[in-house]
Design a protein around this motif. Structure first.
Motif, PDB file in Angstrom:
ATOM      1  N   ALA A  31       0.813  -1.211   0.000  1.00  0.00           N
ATOM      2  CA  ALA A  31       0.000   0.000   0.000  1.00  0.00           C
ATOM      3  C   ALA A  31       0.848   1.265   0.000  1.00  0.00           C
ATOM      4  CB  ALA A  31      -0.916  -0.002   1.223  1.00  0.00           C
ATOM      5  N   LYS A  32       2.164   1.114   0.103  1.00  0.00           N
ATOM      6  CA  LYS A  32       3.046   2.269   0.226  1.00  0.00           C
ATOM      7  C   LYS A  32       3.870   2.544  -1.026  1.00  0.00           C
ATOM      8  CE  LYS A  32       3.584   1.505   5.204  1.00  0.00           C
ATOM      9  NZ  LYS A  32       4.542   1.275   6.313  1.00  0.00           N
ATOM     10  N   LEU A  33       3.844   1.629  -1.999  1.00  0.00           N
ATOM     11  CA  LEU A  33       4.718   1.733  -3.159  1.00  0.00           C
ATOM     12  C   LEU A  33       3.941   1.594  -4.460  1.00  0.00           C
ATOM     13  CD1 LEU A  33       7.592  -0.607  -1.915  1.00  0.00           C
ATOM     14  CD2 LEU A  33       7.753   1.881  -2.166  1.00  0.00           C
ATOM     15  N   ALA A  34       4.331   2.382  -5.454  1.00  0.00           N
ATOM     16  CA  ALA A  34       3.870   2.197  -6.830  1.00  0.00           C
ATOM     17  C   ALA A  34       5.014   1.540  -7.589  1.00  0.00           C
ATOM     18  CB  ALA A  34       3.510   3.540  -7.459  1.00  0.00           C
ATOM     19  N   CYS A  35       4.777   0.353  -8.160  1.00  0.00           N
ATOM     20  CA  CYS A  35       5.872  -0.449  -8.718  1.00  0.00           C
ATOM     21  C   CYS A  35       5.559  -0.948 -10.127  1.00  0.00           C
ATOM     22  CB  CYS A  35       6.141  -1.677  -7.837  1.00  0.00           C
ATOM     23  SG  CYS A  35       6.574  -1.323  -6.123  1.00  0.00           S
ATOM     24  N   ARG A  36       6.623  -1.158 -10.894  1.00  0.00           N
ATOM     25  CA  ARG A  36       6.553  -1.859 -12.167  1.00  0.00           C
ATOM     26  C   ARG A  36       7.735  -2.820 -12.243  1.00  0.00           C
ATOM     27  NH1 ARG A  36       2.615   0.131 -15.315  1.00  0.00           N
ATOM     28  NH2 ARG A  36       3.211  -1.190 -17.081  1.00  0.00           N
ATOM     29  N   ALA A  37       7.535  -3.924 -12.968  1.00  0.00           N
ATOM     30  CA  ALA A  37       8.586  -4.922 -13.155  1.00  0.00           C
ATOM     31  C   ALA A  37       9.072  -4.878 -14.600  1.00  0.00           C
ATOM     32  CB  ALA A  37       8.059  -6.315 -12.823  1.00  0.00           C
ATOM     33  N   PHE A  38      10.374  -5.097 -14.775  1.00  0.00           N
ATOM     34  CA  PHE A  38      10.985  -5.067 -16.104  1.00  0.00           C
ATOM     35  C   PHE A  38      11.959  -6.236 -16.249  1.00  0.00           C
ATOM     36  CE2 PHE A  38       9.853  -0.754 -15.055  1.00  0.00           C
ATOM     37  CZ  PHE A  38       9.383  -0.211 -16.238  1.00  0.00           C
ATOM     38  N   THR A  39      12.159  -6.654 -17.478  1.00  0.00           N
ATOM     39  CA  THR A  39      13.301  -7.490 -17.834  1.00  0.00           C
ATOM     40  C   THR A  39      14.191  -6.642 -18.728  1.00  0.00           C
ATOM     41  OG1 THR A  39      12.024  -9.542 -17.725  1.00  0.00           O
ATOM     42  CG2 THR A  39      14.091  -9.594 -18.962  1.00  0.00           C
ATOM     43  N   ILE A  40      15.451  -6.506 -18.358  1.00  0.00           N
ATOM     44  CA  ILE A  40      16.377  -5.640 -19.088  1.00  0.00           C
ATOM     45  C   ILE A  40      17.558  -6.466 -19.575  1.00  0.00           C
ATOM     46  CG2 ILE A  40      17.955  -3.675 -18.895  1.00  0.00           C
ATOM     47  CD1 ILE A  40      16.028  -2.466 -16.860  1.00  0.00           C
TER      48      ILE A  40
ATOM     49  N   GLY B  46      23.854  -9.332 -18.976  1.00  0.00           N
ATOM     50  CA  GLY B  46      22.884 -10.165 -19.679  1.00  0.00           C
ATOM     51  C   GLY B  46      21.474  -9.829 -19.218  1.00  0.00           C
ATOM     52  N   SER B  47      20.588 -10.808 -19.279  1.00  0.00           N
ATOM     53  CA  SER B  47      19.199 -10.594 -18.873  1.00  0.00           C
ATOM     54  C   SER B  47      19.133 -10.347 -17.366  1.00  0.00           C
ATOM     55  CB  SER B  47      18.354 -11.812 -19.240  1.00  0.00           C
ATOM     56  OG  SER B  47      17.018 -11.633 -18.822  1.00  0.00           O
ATOM     57  N   THR B  48      18.450  -9.270 -16.973  1.00  0.00           N
ATOM     58  CA  THR B  48      18.326  -8.940 -15.560  1.00  0.00           C
ATOM     59  C   THR B  48      16.865  -8.714 -15.201  1.00  0.00           C
ATOM     60  OG1 THR B  48      18.591  -6.554 -15.917  1.00  0.00           O
ATOM     61  CG2 THR B  48      20.588  -7.826 -15.490  1.00  0.00           C
ATOM     62  N   ASP B  49      16.497  -9.125 -13.994  1.00  0.00           N
ATOM     63  CA  ASP B  49      15.198  -8.779 -13.432  1.00  0.00           C
ATOM     64  C   ASP B  49      15.336  -7.420 -12.762  1.00  0.00           C
ATOM     65  OD1 ASP B  49      14.079 -11.185 -14.220  1.00  0.00           O
ATOM     66  OD2 ASP B  49      14.636 -12.192 -12.353  1.00  0.00           O
ATOM     67  N   SER B  50      14.376  -6.544 -13.003  1.00  0.00           N
ATOM     68  CA  SER B  50      14.447  -5.202 -12.445  1.00  0.00           C
ATOM     69  C   SER B  50      13.087  -4.807 -11.891  1.00  0.00           C
ATOM     70  CB  SER B  50      14.881  -4.196 -13.520  1.00  0.00           C
ATOM     71  OG  SER B  50      14.964  -2.885 -12.991  1.00  0.00           O
ATOM     72  N   LEU B  51      13.079  -4.339 -10.649  1.00  0.00           N
ATOM     73  CA  LEU B  51      11.872  -3.821 -10.018  1.00  0.00           C
ATOM     74  C   LEU B  51      12.070  -2.334  -9.766  1.00  0.00           C
ATOM     75  CD1 LEU B  51      11.170  -6.588  -7.328  1.00  0.00           C
ATOM     76  CD2 LEU B  51      10.436  -6.508  -9.721  1.00  0.00           C
ATOM     77  N   LEU B  52      11.097  -1.538 -10.159  1.00  0.00           N
ATOM     78  CA  LEU B  52      11.150  -0.091  -9.988  1.00  0.00           C
ATOM     79  C   LEU B  52       9.959   0.322  -9.141  1.00  0.00           C
ATOM     80  CD1 LEU B  52      12.453   2.633 -10.879  1.00  0.00           C
ATOM     81  CD2 LEU B  52      10.887   2.585 -12.828  1.00  0.00           C
ATOM     82  N   CYS B  53      10.221   0.889  -7.963  1.00  0.00           N
ATOM     83  CA  CYS B  53       9.153   1.266  -7.037  1.00  0.00           C
ATOM     84  C   CYS B  53       9.394   2.677  -6.527  1.00  0.00           C
ATOM     85  CB  CYS B  53       9.096   0.308  -5.850  1.00  0.00           C
ATOM     86  SG  CYS B  53       8.691  -1.401  -6.282  1.00  0.00           S
ATOM     87  N   ILE B  54       8.323   3.464  -6.415  1.00  0.00           N
ATOM     88  CA  ILE B  54       8.432   4.857  -5.992  1.00  0.00           C
ATOM     89  C   ILE B  54       7.324   5.166  -4.993  1.00  0.00           C
ATOM     90  CG2 ILE B  54       8.418   7.271  -6.753  1.00  0.00           C
ATOM     91  CD1 ILE B  54       9.481   6.421  -9.420  1.00  0.00           C
ATOM     92  N   THR B  55       7.643   6.040  -4.045  1.00  0.00           N
ATOM     93  CA  THR B  55       6.651   6.550  -3.108  1.00  0.00           C
ATOM     94  C   THR B  55       7.049   7.952  -2.692  1.00  0.00           C
ATOM     95  OG1 THR B  55       5.368   5.986  -1.127  1.00  0.00           O
ATOM     96  CG2 THR B  55       7.768   5.718  -0.986  1.00  0.00           C
ATOM     97  N   GLY B  56       6.160   8.624  -1.981  1.00  0.00           N
ATOM     98  CA  GLY B  56       6.490   9.884  -1.337  1.00  0.00           C
ATOM     99  C   GLY B  56       6.657   9.643   0.150  1.00  0.00           C
ATOM    100  N   LEU B  57       7.693  10.242   0.754  1.00  0.00           N
ATOM    101  CA  LEU B  57       7.946  10.047   2.179  1.00  0.00           C
ATOM    102  C   LEU B  57       8.740  11.230   2.718  1.00  0.00           C
ATOM    103  CD1 LEU B  57       7.654   8.141   4.617  1.00  0.00           C
ATOM    104  CD2 LEU B  57       9.805   7.061   3.933  1.00  0.00           C
ATOM    105  N   HIS B  58       8.267  11.812   3.814  1.00  0.00           N
ATOM    106  CA  HIS B  58       8.946  12.941   4.460  1.00  0.00           C
ATOM    107  C   HIS B  58       9.203  14.088   3.478  1.00  0.00           C
ATOM    108  CE1 HIS B  58       9.166  10.178   7.665  1.00  0.00           C
ATOM    109  NE2 HIS B  58      10.380   9.695   7.475  1.00  0.00           N
TER     110      HIS B  58
END
Length: 202
Positions: A139-148, A154-166
């Motif tokens: 409930a605290k993060l907005a995320c997307r998953a990528f393969t790069i 080589g092939s990497t798993d990548s998670l990108l997550c963002i939130t606002g805090l302080h």
């Protein structure tokens, strides 16, 4: 408010710097520690360890471009976690993942990956869509998953997550080479535990 050149921040343009070797021993990583053991950075806690992730160096972007903040690295031998804290000149960034400012940052960061492919930083990428982290962090993060497809890793798993805090944007970039079979639960657990350690977290 003057527009900032986002390309000045290697953390906000994905892949602008080569990732260190993931087989680095944690003992060697400890030599790179750039923050005190009980690090408190502008209201954010960066412990020496979070689970089996060890803290690495801090990079300051603020000196060259105010608003672009700083980043702190953690590694556990399978995942590399970059935590970016910045505001790009925005005031009063709301806590949580749902504000237009945070939603816009996630879209911008996703676009940065596409741009990195066009520039030849990556050989290719696949946006695997929105991701919800299990448990309280979901409930605290907005995320997307990528393969790069990274030229060195080589092939990497990548998670990108963002939130606002302080009053800041907090962005997690989790990267794990597919050859090392990184478990997503490890990355999700790291983000959850880091958020739990923050004072007055939402």
């Amino acid at each position: 408010m003057a527009q900032l050149n986002r390309s000045q921040n290697p953390g906000l343009i994905e892949g602008a710097r080569t990732l260190p070797a993931f087989r680095m021993a944690l003992a060697a990583l400890a030599l790179l520690l750039a923050l005190p053991a009980a690090a408190l950075e502008s209201g954010f806690d960066f412990p020496t360890t979070i689970g089996d992730f060890a803290r690495g160096p801090r990079t300051n972007y603020e000196e060259k471009a105010p608003g672009l903040g700083y980043s702190v690295v953690y590694m556990n031998g399978r995942w590399k976690a970059d935590i970016f804290v910045y505001d790009i000149g925005f005031a009063n960034i709301p806590d949580g993942p749902s504000s237009p400012a945070v939603v816009g940052q996630l879209a911008q960061a996703s676009g940065d990956i596409e741009e990195a492919v066009k520039r030849g930083v990556y050989r290719g990428s696949e946006d695997r869509g929105a991701l919800r982290v299990p448990g309280t962090a979901g409930a605290k993060l907005a995320c997307r998953a990528f393969t790069i497809d990274h030229p060195d890793l080589g092939s990497t798993d990548s998670l990108l997550c963002i939130t606002g805090l302080h009053g800041k944007f907090v962005k997690f970039r989790m990267t794990g080479p597919a050859a090392m079979q990184p478990k997503r639960a490890e990355a999700e657990g790291f983000m959850t535990r880091w958020l739990e350690k923050q004072r007055n977290s939402f």
